[in-house]
Enzyme design. Sequence first.
Site, PDB file in Angstrom:
ATOM      1  N   LYS A  22       0.881  -1.303  -0.105  1.00 40.99           N
ATOM      2  CA  LYS A  22       0.142   0.125  -0.046  1.00 40.99           C
ATOM      3  C   LYS A  22       0.788   1.264  -0.028  1.00 40.99           C
ATOM      4  O   LYS A  22       0.757   2.108  -0.792  1.00 40.99           O
ATOM      5  CB  LYS A  22      -0.991  -0.076   1.128  1.00 40.99           C
ATOM      6  CG  LYS A  22      -1.637   1.351   1.442  1.00 40.99           C
ATOM      7  CD  LYS A  22      -2.482   1.224   2.779  1.00 40.99           C
ATOM      8  CE  LYS A  22      -1.680   1.811   3.957  1.00 40.99           C
ATOM      9  NZ  LYS A  22      -1.627   3.330   4.063  1.00 40.99           N
ATOM     10  N   ASN A  23       1.844   1.298   0.830  1.00 42.43           N
ATOM     11  CA  ASN A  23       2.366   2.462   0.909  1.00 42.43           C
ATOM     12  C   ASN A  23       3.630   2.832  -0.038  1.00 42.43           C
ATOM     13  O   ASN A  23       4.149   3.756  -0.384  1.00 42.43           O
ATOM     14  CB  ASN A  23       3.514   2.584   2.436  1.00 42.43           C
ATOM     15  CG  ASN A  23       2.531   2.725   3.705  1.00 42.43           C
ATOM     16  OD1 ASN A  23       1.262   3.170   3.159  1.00 42.43           O
ATOM     17  ND2 ASN A  23       3.090   2.545   4.785  1.00 42.43           N
ATOM     18  N   CYS A 116      -4.555  12.979  13.327  1.00 40.59           N
ATOM     19  CA  CYS A 116      -5.044  11.729  12.935  1.00 40.59           C
ATOM     20  C   CYS A 116      -5.046  11.138  14.398  1.00 40.59           C
ATOM     21  O   CYS A 116      -4.691  11.756  15.498  1.00 40.59           O
ATOM     22  CB  CYS A 116      -4.177  10.875  12.170  1.00 40.59           C
ATOM     23  SG  CYS A 116      -2.830   9.913  12.862  1.00 40.59           S
ATOM     24  N   ARG A 121       0.497  14.935  13.389  1.00 41.62           N
ATOM     25  CA  ARG A 121       1.059  14.426  12.383  1.00 41.62           C
ATOM     26  C   ARG A 121       1.407  15.736  11.203  1.00 41.62           C
ATOM     27  O   ARG A 121       0.580  15.747  10.064  1.00 41.62           O
ATOM     28  CB  ARG A 121       0.278  13.504  11.549  1.00 41.62           C
ATOM     29  CG  ARG A 121       0.534  12.195  12.236  1.00 41.62           C
ATOM     30  CD  ARG A 121      -0.184  10.994  11.521  1.00 41.62           C
ATOM     31  NE  ARG A 121       0.463  10.615  10.440  1.00 41.62           N
ATOM     32  CZ  ARG A 121       0.360   9.625   9.611  1.00 41.62           C
ATOM     33  NH1 ARG A 121      -0.656   9.171   9.691  1.00 41.62           N
ATOM     34  NH2 ARG A 121       1.114   9.088   8.655  1.00 41.62           N
ATOM     35  N   ASP A 304       4.783   0.531  11.944  1.00 46.08           N
ATOM     36  CA  ASP A 304       3.351   0.035  11.484  1.00 46.08           C
ATOM     37  C   ASP A 304       3.337  -1.452  11.891  1.00 46.08           C
ATOM     38  O   ASP A 304       2.201  -1.937  11.687  1.00 46.08           O
ATOM     39  CB  ASP A 304       3.438   0.148   9.787  1.00 46.08           C
ATOM     40  CG  ASP A 304       3.082   1.441   9.394  1.00 46.08           C
ATOM     41  OD1 ASP A 304       2.827   2.448  10.113  1.00 46.08           O
ATOM     42  OD2 ASP A 304       3.233   1.806   8.208  1.00 46.08           O
ATOM     43  N   ARG A 396      -8.782  -0.453   4.890  1.00 45.67           N
ATOM     44  CA  ARG A 396      -7.986   0.649   4.265  1.00 45.67           C
ATOM     45  C   ARG A 396      -6.624   0.133   3.853  1.00 45.67           C
ATOM     46  O   ARG A 396      -5.902   0.565   2.720  1.00 45.67           O
ATOM     47  CB  ARG A 396      -7.590   1.937   5.217  1.00 45.67           C
ATOM     48  CG  ARG A 396      -8.882   2.780   5.480  1.00 45.67           C
ATOM     49  CD  ARG A 396      -8.352   3.891   6.155  1.00 45.67           C
ATOM     50  NE  ARG A 396      -7.265   4.406   5.595  1.00 45.67           N
ATOM     51  CZ  ARG A 396      -6.427   5.438   6.109  1.00 45.67           C
ATOM     52  NH1 ARG A 396      -6.850   5.986   7.308  1.00 45.67           N
ATOM     53  NH2 ARG A 396      -5.495   6.130   5.435  1.00 45.67           N
TER      54      ARG A 396
HETATM   55  C1  UD1 Z   1       4.497   6.902   6.408  1.00 44.72           C
HETATM   56  C2  UD1 Z   1       3.586   5.887   6.224  1.00 44.72           C
HETATM   57  C3  UD1 Z   1       2.955   5.264   7.671  1.00 44.72           C
HETATM   58  C4  UD1 Z   1       4.423   5.048   8.414  1.00 44.72           C
HETATM   59  C5  UD1 Z   1       5.216   6.167   8.764  1.00 44.72           C
HETATM   60  C6  UD1 Z   1       6.476   5.958   9.392  1.00 44.72           C
HETATM   61  C7  UD1 Z   1       2.678   6.049   4.038  1.00 44.72           C
HETATM   62  C8  UD1 Z   1       1.329   6.491   3.349  1.00 44.72           C
HETATM   63  N1  UD1 Z   1       2.441   6.093   5.505  1.00 44.72           N
HETATM   64  O1  UD1 Z   1       3.745   7.801   6.823  1.00 44.72           O
HETATM   65  O2  UD1 Z   1       2.394   4.077   7.531  1.00 44.72           O
HETATM   66  O3  UD1 Z   1       3.661   4.852   9.964  1.00 44.72           O
HETATM   67  O4  UD1 Z   1       5.585   6.536   7.424  1.00 44.72           O
HETATM   68  O5  UD1 Z   1       7.120   4.941   8.876  1.00 44.72           O
HETATM   69  O6  UD1 Z   1       3.731   5.908   3.576  1.00 44.72           O
HETATM   70  N2  UD1 Z   1       7.120  14.805  10.891  1.00 44.72           N
HETATM   71  C9  UD1 Z   1       6.957  16.075  11.030  1.00 44.72           C
HETATM   72  N3  UD1 Z   1       6.502  16.907   9.873  1.00 44.72           N
HETATM   73  C10 UD1 Z   1       6.553  16.485   8.723  1.00 44.72           C
HETATM   74  C11 UD1 Z   1       6.557  15.149   8.367  1.00 44.72           C
HETATM   75  C12 UD1 Z   1       6.720  14.371   9.311  1.00 44.72           C
HETATM   76  O7  UD1 Z   1       7.299  16.356  12.153  1.00 44.72           O
HETATM   77  O8  UD1 Z   1       6.256  17.361   7.871  1.00 44.72           O
HETATM   78  C13 UD1 Z   1       7.190  13.733  11.601  1.00 44.72           C
HETATM   79  C14 UD1 Z   1       5.960  12.631  11.993  1.00 44.72           C
HETATM   80  O9  UD1 Z   1       5.092  13.508  12.823  1.00 44.72           O
HETATM   81  C15 UD1 Z   1       6.499  11.599  12.537  1.00 44.72           C
HETATM   82  C16 UD1 Z   1       8.004  11.491  11.639  1.00 44.72           C
HETATM   83  O10 UD1 Z   1       8.139  12.677  11.227  1.00 44.72           O
HETATM   84  O11 UD1 Z   1       6.990  11.743  13.816  1.00 44.72           O
HETATM   85  C17 UD1 Z   1       7.922  10.520  10.763  1.00 44.72           C
HETATM   86  O12 UD1 Z   1       6.725  10.754   9.664  1.00 44.72           O
HETATM   87  P1  UD1 Z   1       6.921  10.323   8.238  1.00 44.72           P
HETATM   88  O13 UD1 Z   1       8.005   9.384   7.670  1.00 44.72           O
HETATM   89  O14 UD1 Z   1       6.765  11.602   7.569  1.00 44.72           O
HETATM   90  O15 UD1 Z   1       5.157   9.466   8.016  1.00 44.72           O
HETATM   91  P2  UD1 Z   1       4.508   9.609   6.841  1.00 44.72           P
HETATM   92  O16 UD1 Z   1       5.003   9.638   5.551  1.00 44.72           O
HETATM   93  O17 UD1 Z   1       3.151  10.440   7.120  1.00 44.72           O
END
Ligand code: UD1
Length: 417
Positions: A22-23, A116, A121, A304, A396
């Site tokens: 999915k991701n 969320c 997030r 995850d 999902r």
């Molecule tokens: C993706 C995955 C999700 C997984 C996560 C971590 C998808 C669709 N989702 O989510 O299933 O749990 O990676 O492996 O691929 N952060 C910030 N600011 C930002 C972006 C991130 O502070 O602009 C922080 C987040 O709050 C979190 C960390 O960085 O603490 C990592 O998040 P991130 O790797 O960005 O997660 P996603 O890409 O949303």
Amino acid sequence: MEKLIVIGGNRLDGEVSVSGSKNAVLPIMTATMIVPGNYKINNVPNLRDTQTMIKLLRIIGAKVDYFDKTLIIDTIKCDNPSAPYELVKTMRASFYVLGPLLARFHYSKVSLPGGCAWGPRPVDFHIKALREMNVKVRLDKGDIIAEGQPHGGDIIFKKKSVGATGNILMASVKAMNETNIINAAKEPEIVALGDFLIKLGADIEGLGTDNIRVTPIKNENNNFEFDVIPDRIEAGTFMIAAATVGGNIKIKNIDPSHLDAVIELLKGINIDITINQNSFIIKSDGLYDAIDMETSEYPGFPTDLQAQWMAMMSKAKGDSIIKENIYNDRFTHIPELLRMGANIKLKNETAFIKGIEEIFPAPVMCTDIRASAALVISALASKGESEISRIYHIDRGYEGIEQKFSKLGANIKRIST
Ligand code: UD1
């Protein structure tokens, strides 16, 4: 409303085939918009999230057909570079259209994702990086409006982010010059996205390392096929399920190298794992020791799989500690596991678990995709009937979860109420 009814206690035996990731597929679907063309994507799981992304691509103007795990996407007539709140609020990964739309239209209007179940997030890394690429970004009535052709340059992330790395990677393949992404995410899903962008014509080095260097596309390739990598989180969920419930299962269509951290911990509690080229065989009598675990970025233990691991540790022999280093608030599964008799105490981002001998069946409620999988595992490991509600969360991210577990001998069925 649909529910899962699980009568636990059966061993898991047989073979299960893992679906496409999915991701990985979600950002790849958005990347088809970068260069107008026709793309065929294979091994695409039929999930609520892939259906949501199909809706979003159609809103933007793409023609999309999906049959037999294959997506055919024609992005030639895309003309509406926007992602509405109605879709972004149901799936945060919709934010992945930002980079591709900017790459193609030098304009993008994407609703700002809200919080969320696991906390705020934010998307500040995405926005800061785009501004550093000279893109003008502003907020207008809840939408992020980004304008301008991205410049290249050095983009330094203070913390690794899968989503921000993906968005900047996609924006950079049509940037004015080279981009260096420093402290990039190393997840296999980012490598898969990079491989797709290389097929589009970009020159990308360093995928799977901390630094990714992107030379923008010179000769476009806009008509090709691409295979989605196996879903390592689904594979890990079946591994943990077999270890917890007990049984002997073969998990097929996987890339074992994506799950090193999980394998190491499972071996640490004497779960018998045979690793083949594209499959695992897991044997367990459902009795295992406790072990501490902490989540981290790839190649560490994935956040995850934290909820599923906690379900497993709930009935381990002994006490364990789980520390969640990615999302401090990702613990909505704990109150539900407590309803099944688990003994878990939470202090900040650390859970302290005392293993209990028996998990009890109970009516429980899903709160997010992976928390739902934890509840299914606990229900399968208990002796008696559990009713799991709000299963749209499971749908999902898990394709036909009840069919796959039924095939392994579990007593699990979906009912409509
Ligand atoms: C993706 C995955 C999700 C997984 C996560 C971590 C998808 C669709 N989702 O989510 O299933 O749990 O990676 O492996 O691929 N952060 C910030 N600011 C930002 C972006 C991130 O502070 O602009 C922080 C987040 O709050 C979190 C960390 O960085 O603490 C990592 O998040 P991130 O790797 O960005 O997660 P996603 O890409 O949303």
